[in-house]
Motif scaffolding. Structure first.
Motif: not given
Length: 284
Positions: A221-227
């Motif tokens: 989940n790259t979106k949460i990784s960025q978060k």
């Protein structure tokens, strides 16, 4: 003794996998598994059990039948419902918190407090010295047991000691943090992973222990990784990199093979994080 503690804030992030990889890379003289409620680092260490001794936590109540007059005062006053009435009054040791109210209200002196075995303290092998413990199911005082695990380590050893910590933010985690020099937090890109990362960081910030974070299974989940990365940037916390998800990792673990033994993208990423941790621990 320099101590590196590896924590996660929650279970299932890959903390023990990272710990075993660091142990393989560093070859320390001593290691510890402080996840006493579910220790599993020994499965990767391939060491023989050397010694095991019983661990006694808080004393628990016991009703002496010959002295009990059946008045029921202990039953009425126990706020933990540890006194049960099955034709006679008996103590459920899993519910007893050792508060001694029952002993105080008993008019006939029929309540005694006795040692109970709440787990075991285990030592594996000689090189490295591997200290761990197993908490008996349903028993408490895991923070005290973690302290016993760490007490078996040699404080005079001048090499790095690697400690696989427990999940969460409770007493076992606090006990595992005592005396450590650096904490590596292993998180995962999920909402619970981010939430629990924030909680464990808030806990660590009450101390002066240096810390850094890596993300395991980064690409699920790259979106949460960025978060997570944005949060760490805002908090001015060192982000040491990520480890990609690879289904072959579980296959290697099931075969008893350490991940960094085999050349792969994952092993390279773990080695890079290990080198960054080593650099941060040796820099002033």
């Amino acid at each position: 003794m320099k101590q590196l503690l590896i924590l996660s804030g929650k279970g299932g992030t890959g903390k023990t996998t990272i710990s075993s990889s660091f142990i393989y890379l560093n070859q320390p003289n001593q290691v510890a598994d402080c996840d006493v409620e579910a220790p599993n680092l020994h499965l990767m260490m391939k060491l023989d059990l050397k010694t095991s001794k019983a661990y006694h936590g808080l004393k628990k109540a016991k009703i002496i039948e010959d002295k009990c007059i059946g008045c029921g005062l202990c039953y009425e006053h126990c706020r933990f419902n540890a006194i049960e009435n099955n034709d006679k009054y008996v103590v459920n040791s899993y519910k007893c918190e050792g508060c001694k109210v029952c002993q105080i209200v008993c008019p006939s002196g029929a309540i005694d407090f006795v040692d109970t075995v709440d787990g075991s303290i285990d030592l594996y092998g000689d090189q490295p010295l591997f200290s761990t413990a197993r908490l008996k199911m349903g028993s408490g005082n895991s923070g005290l047991l973690v302290s016993e695990v760490k007490r078996l380590l040699d404080l005079n050893d001048d090499q790095l000691t690697i400690i696989d910590g427990p999940p969460g933010i409770g007493c076992p985690v606090i006990a595992s943090m005592s005396g450590v020099d650096f904490i590596l937090l292993v998180t995962e890109p999920s909402m619970s992973g981010l939430s629990d990362l924030k909680r464990i960081i808030e806990t660590i910030e009450k101390t002066r222990i240096k810390k850094a974070v890596c993300i395991n299974k980064y690409d699920i989940n790259t979106k949460i990784s960025q978060k997570i990365i944005d949060y760490l940037y805002d908090k001015n916390i060192d982000y040491l990199g990520h480890i990609k998800y690879d289904s072959s990792v579980s296959d290697l673990i099931n075969q008893g093979i350490n991940i960094v033994e085999k050349e792969s993208t994952v092993s390279k990423q773990i080695k890079d994080i290990y080198l960054k941790v080593h650099l941060l621990m040796t820099s002033k």
